[in-house]
Design an enzyme around this catalytic site. Structure first.
Site, PDB file in Angstrom:
ATOM      1  N   GLN B 124      29.366  54.469  -8.452  1.00  0.00           N
ATOM      2  CA  GLN B 124      28.464  54.957  -9.374  1.00  0.00           C
ATOM      3  C   GLN B 124      28.595  54.004 -10.427  1.00  0.00           C
ATOM      4  OE1 GLN B 124      30.686  57.715 -11.669  1.00  0.00           O
ATOM      5  NE2 GLN B 124      28.928  59.039 -12.398  1.00  0.00           N
ATOM      6  N   GLU B 243      29.522  66.286 -10.397  1.00  0.00           N
ATOM      7  CA  GLU B 243      31.162  65.859 -10.638  1.00  0.00           C
ATOM      8  C   GLU B 243      31.852  66.899 -11.113  1.00  0.00           C
ATOM      9  OE1 GLU B 243      31.552  62.858 -13.806  1.00  0.00           O
ATOM     10  OE2 GLU B 243      33.606  62.211 -12.894  1.00  0.00           O
TER      11      GLU B 243
END
Lengths: 326, 399
Positions: B124, B243
């Protein structure tokens, strides 16, 4: 995850509607609000909620008691509900005649101190359930002719008395001591969660309204983060409390599992309510420190509740449950 | 016909009996990181071969197309087994769901099957040296090329497993004339493309799980935009929501557990010291609360609800607990915690835990950011006055 269903929400709304009360109800060692207690018993049957119907109760269980205890805590209500619910259920389980207790006409209380000192609601109770957890025995003591000294209490919402139990008529009853202890700790945790939740709500509302430096004080991180920490404490403790309620409601829960969960809930909720009610005074600033405001009444109840029903061996037992050898 | 939950459980148990790696038996994340990632890839490929990868993902991208109750059953069956969540949380838990929700048909069929088989590991590329807590302040830019593609220039940081990754989801500023949240775009980036330089960063523990990533005129094609141009903040928000979900399912805690500290106390005879007993009791109460709260949140997630801002409580609890337990470990271990015989295989564990604990108060949003989130989104407190709202990004003060 939560032990509560829609029907419990209805019970909660009924209790909340009835006990919505102003702080003038906080007794100053003059006894609880007898009129309100009668209405709670006559209209909602709170005293006999978990007592089986054949014994004169409503036949519900621990989860319903938990709902009422949370609401009593929320309102910071001076009420014998906690003690008479725990003691009444113990007496009912032992097959005693509990009709008058289920109607709320006779008040029962519960204590874990063998010498009769610091008995909660001992100033008003008619009968005492005396629990010896170590010796695994439970006795019932009639308080009619027992000399009592009503104590001056830090907590203005729950009375205490020293009882002179010498010569008082007492007999053993057949009910597991550990279950009575677990129920007392668990319902106390419910009261504490209710109180903590209410303090957080009023503190949040106040911080949103109160303007200083041209802004609501709750927009300042110093205040916002204090309130966020109160929320964290509340929700973590609530997880332990709901877990203990679910286990106490299940008659199949083993003694050590129930003991570990109820002690954990008491320890967690005692700490959370203490911190939250103390920080609640801080969020309110000067006004929170006066008798004009009821912040101190919650703090008083939190400090006294933190040492109620404590057998003194929590640290030792909880360490053992963590796996530490003795 | 859909497989019954009971049949599915049997299949999971059967797989784990043959291919499962008991927790603690995998190569250590800390001491043998490359072997850990390699073992993770092997494990994920075996899962895919057994038809157990991508439980809730659609069948056309290689998933099983099952409901969240099957994911819960899988989680229950795999208790006690290594799940390699540290390696896969970002790719499978965050990038995959974003591509599923916002990716084109081409992106989904091209990227998701190899992601599910761990043929490609993803990372990410969000945080930057100047944009940590204030992620929308990022300055990596994507400038349009003549042929509809883009050239990316900038620097990313704290990129977990970038040095083991094949691809990334990246945020870059595409229009500095818009307000900060409105001129950002999400791209797929090939980590082997010319101009990508990955430099591992050594952490306080001595490990190097995260990296700096330098982007020097890296070329991406017009097909690499995820979602719409200038609407990357929405994609980023979706990724951060996933997340929270992934971490609720597989919380990342300290390597030093209360059980390990209690075992140490039992071995060293520190069991009757009342100070130790009290500290163990306190840690036990904290651990129970954190665990029961995590269960509450995971229950929400598994019936398909976003845990929302309440997940911040779980994060704060995990950080507090790690700090409390590692401090207790140092108390119990005494001088052995800070100096040990190099021949002792468990020698550095307590020091490692103590050095690891602060990371849980920073990674994935600092404690201060979590408190602000809780104050504003759960309690509804008034927001801090904002100096950067509705101002073109290029006119903002930065530094």
């Amino acid at each position: 995850m939560t032990p509560y269903t829609d029907e419990h929400d209805q019970l909660r709304a009924s209790v909340r509607g009835l006990v919505r009360t102003d702080r003038s109800r906080a007794r100053e060692n003059t006894g609880h609000d007898v009129t309100l207690w009668r209405r709670m018993c006559d209209e909602l049957g709170v005293a006999g909620l978990a007592i089986p119907e054949v014994q004169g109760g409503a036949g519900f269980g621990v989860v319903e008691l938990a709902v009422v205890a949370e609401e009593v805590g929320r309102a910071n209500l001076p009420s014998p509900f906690l003690t008479t619910a725990v003691a009444g259920l113990a007496l009912a389980a032992a097959g005693e005649d509990v009709g008058a207790i289920a109607r709320g006409e006779r008040l029962a209380t519960v204590s874990f101190s063998p010498d009769g000192r610091h008995v909660p609601d001992g100033d008003v109770a008619d009968v005492l359930v005396l629990v010896d957890v170590t010796g695994a025995s439970v006795e019932v003591v009639e308080l009619g002719g027992v000399p009592r000294t009503a104590l001056t209490t830090m907590d203005l919402t729950r009375g205490q008395a020293h009882l002179d139990l010498r010569g008082a008529p007492r007999r053993e009853i057949d009910v597991p001591a550990h279950r009575v202890a677990a129920l007392a700790a668990t319902l106390l945790a419910c009261e504490q969660i209710g109180g903590a939740e209410r303090v957080l709500e009023t503190s949040t509302a106040y911080a949103s309204q109160r303007v200083q430096f041209g802004r609501p004080v709750g927009s300042f991180q110093a205040v916002k983060h204090l309130l966020a920490d109160m929320l964290v404490d509340l929700e973590l403790a609530r997880s332990a409390q709901q877990h203990a309620v679910a286990l106490a409601a299940d008659t199949g829960t083993s003694a050590p599992v129930l003991d570990a969960a109820s002690r954990t809930a008491r320890a967690a909720c005692s700490r959370a309510f203490t911190r939250i009610s103390s920080d609640g005074i801080r969020v309110h600033g000067g006004i929170g420190y006066t008798w004009e405001h009821d912040a101190h009444l919650y703090f008083r109840r939190a400090r006294a509740s933190a040492v109620l029903f404590t057998p003194g061996d929590d640290a030792d037992r909880l360490a053992a449950y963590a796996g530490l050898a003795s | 016909m859909t497989e019954t939950l009971a049949d599915f459980r049997r299949r999971v148990a059967d797989f784990l009996a043959h291919h499962g790696c008991p927790a603690g038996a995998a190569p250590s994340r800390s001491r043998r990181p490359a072997d850990h990632v390699a073992a993770a890839r092997v494990h994920q490929r075996a899962l895919a071969d057994a038809g157990l990868a991508g439980i809730t993902w659609p069948v056309e991208v290689g998933g099983l197309g099952l409901g969240p109750e099957y994911r819960q059953a899988f989680a229950e069956e795999s208790a006690g087994f290594e799940t390699f969540s540290a390696v896969f949380t970002i790719g499978l838990g965050m990038c995959g769901p974003v591509l599923l929700a916002l990716g084109t048909a081409d992106q989904r069929s091209r990227y998701l099957p190899p992601l599910l088989r761990a043929d490609e590991v993803w990372c990410q590329l969000f945080s930057e040296p100047g944009a940590g807590s204030d992620l929308a302040g990022l300055t990596t830019t994507a400038v349009p090329d003549d042929d509809g593609g883009w050239r990316i220039r900038g620097q990313k940081v704290w990129t977990t497993y970038a040095h083991h990754s094949d691809r990334a989801l990246l945020l870059a500023r595409t229009d500095p004339g818009k307000a900060k949240h409105r001129g950002i775009t999400m791209f797929v980036l090939d980590m082997t493309a010319p101009g990508v330089t990955v430099r591992p960063l050594r952490q306080a523990t001595g490990d190097a799980e995260f990296n700096e990533v330098f982007l020097d005129d890296v070329r991406v094609g017009p097909d690499d935009v995820v979602g719409a141009v200038d609407e990357g903040w929405r994609a980023a928000t979706l990724m951060l929501m996933n997340e929270r979900v992934a971490l609720a399912d597989n919380p990342i805690g300290s390597p030093v557990t209360l059980d390990a500290v209690v075992a140490l106390a039992n071995r060293t005879g520190r069991t009757t010291d009342p100070v130790v007993r009290k500290a163990v009791a306190d840690a036990y109460v904290a651990q129970q609360q954190a665990e029961l709260f995590a269960r509450r949140i995971a229950g929400e997630v598994r019936v398909g609800r976003d845990p929302g801002a309440l997940a911040s409580i779980g994060k704060l609890a995990a950080g507090r607990l790690a700090t409390q337990v590692s401090a207790l470990a140092l108390e119990v271990a005494g001088p052995d915690a800070v100096a040990w015989d190099p021949a002792d295989p468990d020698g550095g564990l307590w020091a490692y835990g103590e050095l690891y604990a602060p990371s849980l108060s920073i990674a994935g949003g600092t404690e201060q950011i979590q408190r602000t989130v809780l104050g504003e989104r759960v309690l509804g407190l008034p927001r801090e006055p904002q100096a950067d709202r509705d101002v073109p990004f290029r006119e903002l003060r930065r530094g």
